[in-house]
Structures are given as structure tokens and as C-alpha cells.
Design a protein around this motif. Structure first.
Motif, PDB file in Angstrom:
ATOM      1  N   VAL A 160      61.983 -20.789 -86.053  1.00 46.23           N
ATOM      2  CA  VAL A 160      62.418 -19.424 -86.332  1.00 46.23           C
ATOM      3  C   VAL A 160      61.762 -18.968 -87.634  1.00 46.23           C
ATOM      4  O   VAL A 160      61.788 -19.704 -88.636  1.00 46.23           O
ATOM      5  N   ALA A 161      61.189 -17.758 -87.616  1.00 48.97           N
ATOM      6  CA  ALA A 161      60.577 -17.213 -88.837  1.00 48.97           C
ATOM      7  C   ALA A 161      61.626 -17.098 -89.931  1.00 48.97           C
ATOM      8  O   ALA A 161      62.732 -16.627 -89.693  1.00 48.97           O
ATOM      9  N   GLY A 162      61.278 -17.541 -91.141  1.00 52.63           N
ATOM     10  CA  GLY A 162      62.218 -17.496 -92.245  1.00 52.63           C
ATOM     11  C   GLY A 162      63.054 -18.758 -92.349  1.00 52.63           C
ATOM     12  O   GLY A 162      63.742 -18.958 -93.345  1.00 52.63           O
ATOM     13  N   VAL A 163      63.013 -19.595 -91.301  1.00 53.47           N
ATOM     14  CA  VAL A 163      63.737 -20.875 -91.343  1.00 53.47           C
ATOM     15  C   VAL A 163      62.735 -22.035 -91.295  1.00 53.47           C
ATOM     16  O   VAL A 163      62.735 -22.895 -92.166  1.00 53.47           O
ATOM     17  N   HIS A 164      61.864 -22.010 -90.283  1.00 55.52           N
ATOM     18  CA  HIS A 164      60.911 -23.112 -90.077  1.00 55.52           C
ATOM     19  C   HIS A 164      59.496 -22.759 -90.497  1.00 55.52           C
ATOM     20  O   HIS A 164      58.628 -23.625 -90.547  1.00 55.52           O
ATOM     21  N   PHE A 165      59.241 -21.503 -90.694  1.00 53.48           N
ATOM     22  CA  PHE A 165      57.949 -21.083 -91.242  1.00 53.48           C
ATOM     23  C   PHE A 165      58.148 -19.772 -91.987  1.00 53.48           C
ATOM     24  O   PHE A 165      59.188 -19.109 -91.825  1.00 53.48           O
ATOM     25  N   PHE A 166      57.177 -19.448 -92.834  1.00 54.30           N
ATOM     26  CA  PHE A 166      57.282 -18.210 -93.603  1.00 54.30           C
ATOM     27  C   PHE A 166      56.846 -17.040 -92.718  1.00 54.30           C
ATOM     28  O   PHE A 166      55.871 -17.147 -91.974  1.00 54.30           O
ATOM     29  N   PRO A 167      57.577 -15.920 -92.826  1.00 57.92           N
ATOM     30  CA  PRO A 167      57.210 -14.766 -92.002  1.00 57.92           C
ATOM     31  C   PRO A 167      55.748 -14.348 -92.195  1.00 57.92           C
ATOM     32  O   PRO A 167      55.153 -13.772 -91.289  1.00 57.92           O
ATOM     33  N   ASP A 168      55.174 -14.651 -93.367  1.00 57.92           N
ATOM     34  CA  ASP A 168      53.773 -14.248 -93.564  1.00 57.92           C
ATOM     35  C   ASP A 168      52.790 -15.392 -93.300  1.00 57.92           C
ATOM     36  O   ASP A 168      51.610 -15.263 -93.586  1.00 57.92           O
ATOM     37  N   ASP A 169      53.252 -16.487 -92.742  1.00 61.68           N
ATOM     38  CA  ASP A 169      52.301 -17.511 -92.290  1.00 61.68           C
ATOM     39  C   ASP A 169      51.385 -16.892 -91.242  1.00 61.68           C
ATOM     40  O   ASP A 169      51.804 -16.025 -90.468  1.00 61.68           O
ATOM     41  N   SER A 170      50.166 -17.360 -91.196  1.00 61.93           N
ATOM     42  CA  SER A 170      49.246 -16.803 -90.200  1.00 61.93           C
ATOM     43  C   SER A 170      49.738 -17.187 -88.804  1.00 61.93           C
ATOM     44  O   SER A 170      50.309 -18.267 -88.608  1.00 61.93           O
ATOM     45  N   PRO A 171      49.543 -16.302 -87.830  1.00 57.56           N
ATOM     46  CA  PRO A 171      49.976 -16.628 -86.464  1.00 57.56           C
ATOM     47  C   PRO A 171      49.309 -17.896 -85.945  1.00 57.56           C
ATOM     48  O   PRO A 171      49.914 -18.640 -85.163  1.00 57.56           O
ATOM     49  N   ALA A 172      48.093 -18.166 -86.387  1.00 61.39           N
ATOM     50  CA  ALA A 172      47.423 -19.397 -85.962  1.00 61.39           C
ATOM     51  C   ALA A 172      48.171 -20.622 -86.492  1.00 61.39           C
ATOM     52  O   ALA A 172      48.347 -21.617 -85.780  1.00 61.39           O
ATOM     53  N   SER A 173      48.622 -20.549 -87.730  1.00 55.75           N
ATOM     54  CA  SER A 173      49.372 -21.682 -88.293  1.00 55.75           C
ATOM     55  C   SER A 173      50.696 -21.871 -87.562  1.00 55.75           C
ATOM     56  O   SER A 173      51.119 -23.005 -87.300  1.00 55.75           O
ATOM     57  N   VAL A 174      51.371 -20.775 -87.220  1.00 59.24           N
ATOM     58  CA  VAL A 174      52.639 -20.875 -86.495  1.00 59.24           C
ATOM     59  C   VAL A 174      52.421 -21.535 -85.137  1.00 59.24           C
ATOM     60  O   VAL A 174      53.171 -22.434 -84.727  1.00 59.24           O
ATOM     61  N   ALA A 175      51.378 -21.112 -84.444  1.00 61.97           N
ATOM     62  CA  ALA A 175      51.088 -21.679 -83.123  1.00 61.97           C
ATOM     63  C   ALA A 175      50.815 -23.178 -83.226  1.00 61.97           C
ATOM     64  O   ALA A 175      51.338 -23.980 -82.445  1.00 61.97           O
ATOM     65  N   ARG A 176      49.987 -23.541 -84.201  1.00 62.32           N
ATOM     66  CA  ARG A 176      49.644 -24.964 -84.346  1.00 62.32           C
ATOM     67  C   ARG A 176      50.874 -25.788 -84.666  1.00 62.32           C
ATOM     68  O   ARG A 176      51.090 -26.863 -84.112  1.00 62.32           O
ATOM     69  N   LYS A 177      51.674 -25.288 -85.601  1.00 64.37           N
ATOM     70  CA  LYS A 177      52.865 -26.052 -85.985  1.00 64.37           C
ATOM     71  C   LYS A 177      53.802 -26.213 -84.789  1.00 64.37           C
ATOM     72  O   LYS A 177      54.328 -27.302 -84.545  1.00 64.37           O
ATOM     73  N   ALA A 178      53.994 -25.129 -84.040  1.00 68.24           N
ATOM     74  CA  ALA A 178      54.945 -25.175 -82.919  1.00 68.24           C
ATOM     75  C   ALA A 178      54.523 -26.211 -81.885  1.00 68.24           C
ATOM     76  O   ALA A 178      55.353 -26.959 -81.358  1.00 68.24           O
ATOM     77  N   LEU A 179      53.239 -26.262 -81.582  1.00 71.01           N
ATOM     78  CA  LEU A 179      52.791 -27.255 -80.598  1.00 71.01           C
ATOM     79  C   LEU A 179      52.812 -28.659 -81.189  1.00 71.01           C
ATOM     80  O   LEU A 179      53.279 -29.611 -80.566  1.00 71.01           O
ATOM     81  N   ARG A 180      52.325 -28.783 -82.409  1.00 67.82           N
ATOM     82  CA  ARG A 180      52.121 -30.119 -82.965  1.00 67.82           C
ATOM     83  C   ARG A 180      53.413 -30.858 -83.270  1.00 67.82           C
ATOM     84  O   ARG A 180      53.458 -32.085 -83.176  1.00 67.82           O
ATOM     85  N   VAL A 181      54.473 -30.134 -83.654  1.00 65.70           N
ATOM     86  CA  VAL A 181      55.727 -30.846 -83.918  1.00 65.70           C
ATOM     87  C   VAL A 181      56.245 -31.487 -82.630  1.00 65.70           C
ATOM     88  O   VAL A 181      56.873 -32.550 -82.663  1.00 65.70           O
ATOM     89  N   ASN A 182      55.964 -30.855 -81.498  1.00 64.19           N
ATOM     90  CA  ASN A 182      56.345 -31.460 -80.222  1.00 64.19           C
ATOM     91  C   ASN A 182      55.442 -32.643 -79.874  1.00 64.19           C
ATOM     92  O   ASN A 182      55.908 -33.670 -79.381  1.00 64.19           O
ATOM     93  N   LEU A 183      54.151 -32.490 -80.118  1.00 65.42           N
ATOM     94  CA  LEU A 183      53.223 -33.585 -79.831  1.00 65.42           C
ATOM     95  C   LEU A 183      53.549 -34.799 -80.691  1.00 65.42           C
ATOM     96  O   LEU A 183      53.374 -35.947 -80.266  1.00 65.42           O
ATOM     97  N   SER A 184      54.039 -34.543 -81.904  1.00 67.59           N
ATOM     98  CA  SER A 184      54.421 -35.634 -82.789  1.00 67.59           C
ATOM     99  C   SER A 184      55.569 -36.444 -82.169  1.00 67.59           C
ATOM    100  O   SER A 184      55.577 -37.682 -82.257  1.00 67.59           O
ATOM    101  N   ASP A 185      56.511 -35.755 -81.530  1.00 63.04           N
ATOM    102  CA  ASP A 185      57.590 -36.467 -80.841  1.00 63.04           C
ATOM    103  C   ASP A 185      57.049 -37.328 -79.704  1.00 63.04           C
ATOM    104  O   ASP A 185      57.488 -38.459 -79.503  1.00 63.04           O
TER     105      ASP A 185
END
Lengths: 330, 330
Positions: B50-75
Motif C-alpha cells: 500500500v502506498a504510504g505504508v510499504h512504499f513512498f507515494p513518490d517512489d517511481s512506478p518502476a520501483s513499485v512494480a519491481r518491489k511488488a514482484l520481488r518480495v513474492n519471488l523472495s518467498d
């Protein structure tokens, strides 16, 4: 502190009791572990719901839980699949409303049992926004048995399960209970429409009949006319839909009789969670018989033909114009 | 209108181009269709952001996408699994920020290619709240190969991959760049910490070595001390963790040297997305060799013993007290 975090407490109090499948691993692990049934393909679907968009903020938590799971099960049913399990992502505002969460989890667990779709895991987070959730459901079809959305061909019957429009009328009833069409409805009719909006009934019982006989299928979630239009477009053929053949509940029939404009609501509104399918003409009797044996009424509502687009013929035999054929999520 | 809804336009413009796996069925269907590899179990995981909880609202959309996928791949990596595919649920405020969505989808597609985890489907909805998303990732392990979180036993080594604390320090750097510990950091060191916070590196390369040699494993997402504590508690044993053995990057080492309190941030902060594992003592050399062959550094940081709880010994040999052992999601 190195003891349990808030999320651990939430898991332990509210979700561990409902995640009883061995595949959930007691929610002690990072992931669920599922051995796929031999000889099966996997069907994967994911639907998101946001308070104020997909449900009313004051809907009961039990209704929200049921809707969230069932809209996914409806997708599985349309593909001819039976559920294997589901994962939940739930974003909740702070401070945590424990009574809401408890009722939500209990209803989710009860529905998971009812439909044989165990809750296997997920993620609970906080949000500064409204309650938001998504469920991912996994199902299995015998290898090669997936019923696609793209299999329609000219010369097939278009069928739909159950009755259409109840949920969209239930939503209208909630928004404007004094509206003309609803004035003559007995209490039982009002309750029927309201319940159809709140509690989709996924047609899992129809999955085997669809696999055996349907050329293509999808669940009707965004409005019958729009969804059948999409299905035919994806298949590359056209079709004709007769409004006079669209099955209506007694409550819907009465409402539309009093206020004929509500026919457009019924045909174009969303949240039916019935199954639309095309079936080769010679297989229609067998499909009907299989559906009846499964306890699911199905009705022929039109035919496919060479061409494109969906022509909708009104009950007077003239083309019917709908302002909105389907619900837009965006 | 019976033509495409807003959601259809979004799918067609932004997601169909990145959903190139046959299992995605061109995103024309209600569900994805996946034939599980024979002889494999399925590993299923779902993380929400969630923006403001798990990433900064001004993070680049590319960074948000990468983080969202990669945290799952890490599991998946922590369970010894290799990815099969993922589904995305994305809730976006109106009006739609098309530039944001385009950059998000492009980065998600690129990461899906990079990690061999095709995007198979999902759901895009609107929200009156902040940008919220969840990804469900599916992986496969050879039957019986799942690496549980519950397999630790007394007399095993506790190991961790990579370096710990960079992401938590990167977050602190972002919140308070003038802080003492960061003043002497060269630009490359600052960039390293910032990047580790934004872009987790899922340790999929370690999956085979974990399956072959680890007794238990989990990904370190909520802080090393808290996560190892959880892992041992789930396994029913205790352990000792030596802060002096916890691997640090050069940037983290410099920051902690200048401001020793940052050691607690490194050991208790989140977002490492490294793997913590226990390995029977006699298998440690083979695990090290397999990890090295896969290009992943691993370090012994402690041992398990009969009992309960995790004792953390500071670099001075005395017990280390951490105010917060882990990040709480709620």
C-alpha cells in the motif's frame, strides 16, 4: 520486542482457526504448499474489491467475505474447474476493528468449507485508505478440459444459468428503495433482490456440464449484454440475444412490468455471477439435461452467427438500445 | 455502450503487451490456465503493498512494480521453489495516471522476464484510497522438496545470505539523510543503501542449495532478529545469534562505525529479502559450496540449541537488547 508483531496476532487470532487445510501449513510458513491433483490443469483467478467501489462501507463483514470469495469461485466455475484453495490479501484501516475482522474471518471460513475451497494463506496489512481486499483462487480441471472464453463459433446456442438482473435491481433497490418499480414488490421479493446483490451464488455445480458440452463460457459479472458481447468478440463471431428469452425472477419480472426501463438495468447491470455459455445446437439437449441433473436451470437466450457484435432484440421484436452494456471497473 | 470498458482499455494498452505467456491466454479469459510441471508440488504466496505504508507515494512506478514482484519471488526462493507465474491485483485512484501505469507495467514485464515469472492475469480496479496492489506468485518444487519454516532442530548452524541491514539503513537514509551515520558515506555507499531499500534481489539462485541442504528457511523481510526468532519458535527450538558474524556491506559497516546505534536498525529493520536458514552442522560445507556455485554468499551467524527464544550477542560479547526486533505490518 522480538515477540509477535501485530500481524502475527491477527493471524493467530482470526485466520489460523479458519486455515485448517494441511496445505495452509498452519499459516506458520512463508507460503502454502499444494500437491496438484494428477492429470489436471490449474485454473488461476484473482479479483479485487474496494469499499465504496465494489461494496458498501456499511455492508456486513460477513457479506464482504462471501462476495470476495464467491466472485472468484464464479470464475472457476465458468472455466469448468473445481476449487483447490484460495489466498487472501486484506488491507485494513487503523485502528483495527476487531469485531469486523472476527466476523469477516468466520464468514470466510464458513464459505471456504461450504464451497470446498480452503483458505491457504495470504497477507494482512494496514492502509490509510478504505478496506481493500483481493482473493486469488486456484482450481483444477482435468487436462485439456478448460472451458475458454474464446470458443464460440457461428451456429451455436447462447445460454445463461439462473436468472439475470436480480443483483443489479437489488443494487438499485438499495440506492433508491422508493423507486416506482419497487413499490409493488412484496417483502420477499425485495429480500430476494437485495440478497442476490450481496451474496453471489457461484455455479460450481455447472462446471462438469460446461466441460462436457460448452464451446465457451464466462461468468456474467459486469452485465449480461456487455459480457456476452465480450465473449463473442473474443471468439470472433457475432450473435443475437432475445430479451424476451432472458430468464427473470418473479421479483425482477414484477419490477420491470411496473417500470419497463428497469429491463435495461437487468440486462446491462452487473453482479449476476451466472454463467453465459455457447453450446453447439445438437448438444443443447444434453447440456440442459446435465445442468438439470446438477440442479442448475439454464435458458437459451440467443444464437451465434457469422459476423461481429451482439444484436439485442427487445421484447417488442425491435432492436434494444442500452445506454450501458456493462459495468466499468475504471 | 457495449464496447470495451475502461478496464478493458487498461488491459489492452498496458497489460496485454507484458502478458505474453500462453498461460495468460492473452488476458482474454476469466482465468489463467497452467499445466503444473509433473512431479512437482506447488508453492503459493501473496504479498500486498500500500502506498504510504510499504512504499513512498513518490517512489517511481518502476520501483513499485519491481518491489511488488520481488518480495513474492523472495518467498518462493526461501521455500526452494522456482517461479511459474504471477497474478496482479492493482487498485488505482481516479483519474487514471496513464504515465504511471505505463511505467509500472513496463517494469513489471521486464522483471517478469528477468526472473522467469510470467504475469498470467489479475484485476485492475479503482480506489478512493492510495495506490494498493497485491501479487500472488506460484512456484514449483520437486515433490517433497519444499523447505519449511518449521524444520530447525537443536545443533544446526544458522546462516544468512548476502548482507543484512542495507535496506533498513537505506530507509533511514531516505528519512534523515543528514544523520550522523550517513555523513561520511561516499555517494556510491549512499546509492547502494538506497537501492537495496527500493529493489529487493530475490535469492532464487539459492533455491536448489536450500532444497539440498537446509533444514528450514524463510526470507528475511521484517528484520533479521525478529524473523529468525519466528523461525525458531515455529520449529520449537532456541538459538544464539552473534551480531559480530552478521554480514554487513561496506556502506553499512561505515554507517554503523560512525553511529553504533544503527546496528540495531540493521539487525531489527526490514526489507532485506535475504534468506535465513538452518543447516545441520555436517552439511554446512556442502551448503556453502552449493551457494558459492550459485553465486550467492552465505554466512554462519549462530547456532540453534535446545530451548526457546533467540539470544542475540553484541559485538562486545554481551547480550544485545533491541527495542524492535522486527517490522510490524499492523
Amino acid at each position: 520486542m522480538t515477540a509477535g508483531t501485530g500481524e502475527d496476532d491477527i493471524i493467530s487470532r482470526f485466520f489460523r482457526p479458519i486455515a485448517t487445510s494441511p496445505a495452509a501449513r498452519g499459516l506458520f510458513d512463508d507460503a502454502a504448499l499444494l500437491t496438484p491433483p494428477p492429470g489436471c490443469d490449474l485454473v488461476l483467478t484473482k479479483d479485487a474489491l474496494v469499499a465504496g467501489v465494489h461494496f458498501f462501507p456499511d455492508d456486513s463483514p460477513a457479506s464482504v467475505a462471501r462476495k470476495a470469495l464467491r466472485v472468484n469461485l464464479s470464475d472457476l466455475a465458468a472455466k469448468g474447474a473445481q476449487p483447490l484453495g484460495a489466498l487472501l490479501a486484506l488491507a485494513l484501516p487503523r485502528p483495527l476493528d476487531e469485531a469486523w475482522l472476527e466476523a469477516f474471518a468466520l464468514a470466510l471460513g464458513a464459505d471456504a468449507d461450504l464451497f470446498g475451497c480452503p483458505i491457504l494463506g495470504g497477507d494482512t496489512v494496514s492502509t490509510p485508505g478504505p478496506i481493500s481486499l483481493s482473493i486469488t483462487a486456484f482450481g483444477a480441471v482435468p487436462s485439456g478440459g478448460f472451458v475458454p472464453r474464446t470458443g464460440a463459433a457461428p451456429g451455436q446456442a447462447i445460454l445463461v444459468s439462473g436468472t439475470i438482473g436480480d443483483a443489479a435491481l437489488g443494487l438499485q433497490l438499495r440506492l433508491d428503495p422508493g423507486r416506482a418499480g419497487f413499490r409493488d414488490l412484496p417483502e420477499a421479493g425485495r429480500a430476494h433482490l437485495a440478497d442476490r446483490y450481496l451474496h453471489p451464488q457461484p455455479r460450481l455445480a455447472l462446471a462438469d456440464a460446461l466441460r462436457a458440452h460448452a464451446a465457451c463460457a464466462m461468468d456474467v459479472s459486469d452485465g449480461l449484454v456487455g459480457d456476452v458481447t465480450k465473449m463473442l468478440a473474443a471468439s470472433g463471431c457475432g450473435g443475437l440475444l432475445r430479451a424476451s428469452q432472458v430468464p427473470l425472477s418473479e421479483a425482477a419480472r414484477v419490477a420491470i412490468e411496473v417500470e419497463p426501463e428497469l429491463l435495461a438495468t437487468a440486462l446491462g447491470g452487473g453482479d449476476d455471477y451466472e454463467i453465459a455459455a455457447t453450446v453447439p445446437l445438437d448438444a443443447v439437449p444434453m447440456f440442459r439435461a446435465a445442468a438439470a441433473a446438477a440442479g442448475v436451470p439454464v435458458s437459451v437466450i440467443g444464437e451465434t452467427y457469422r459476423g461481429e457484435g451482439l444484436d439485442v432484440v427487445g421484447r417488442d421484436g425491435h432492436p434494444l438500445q442500452l445506454a450501458h452494456g456493462s459495468f466499468s471497473h475504471f
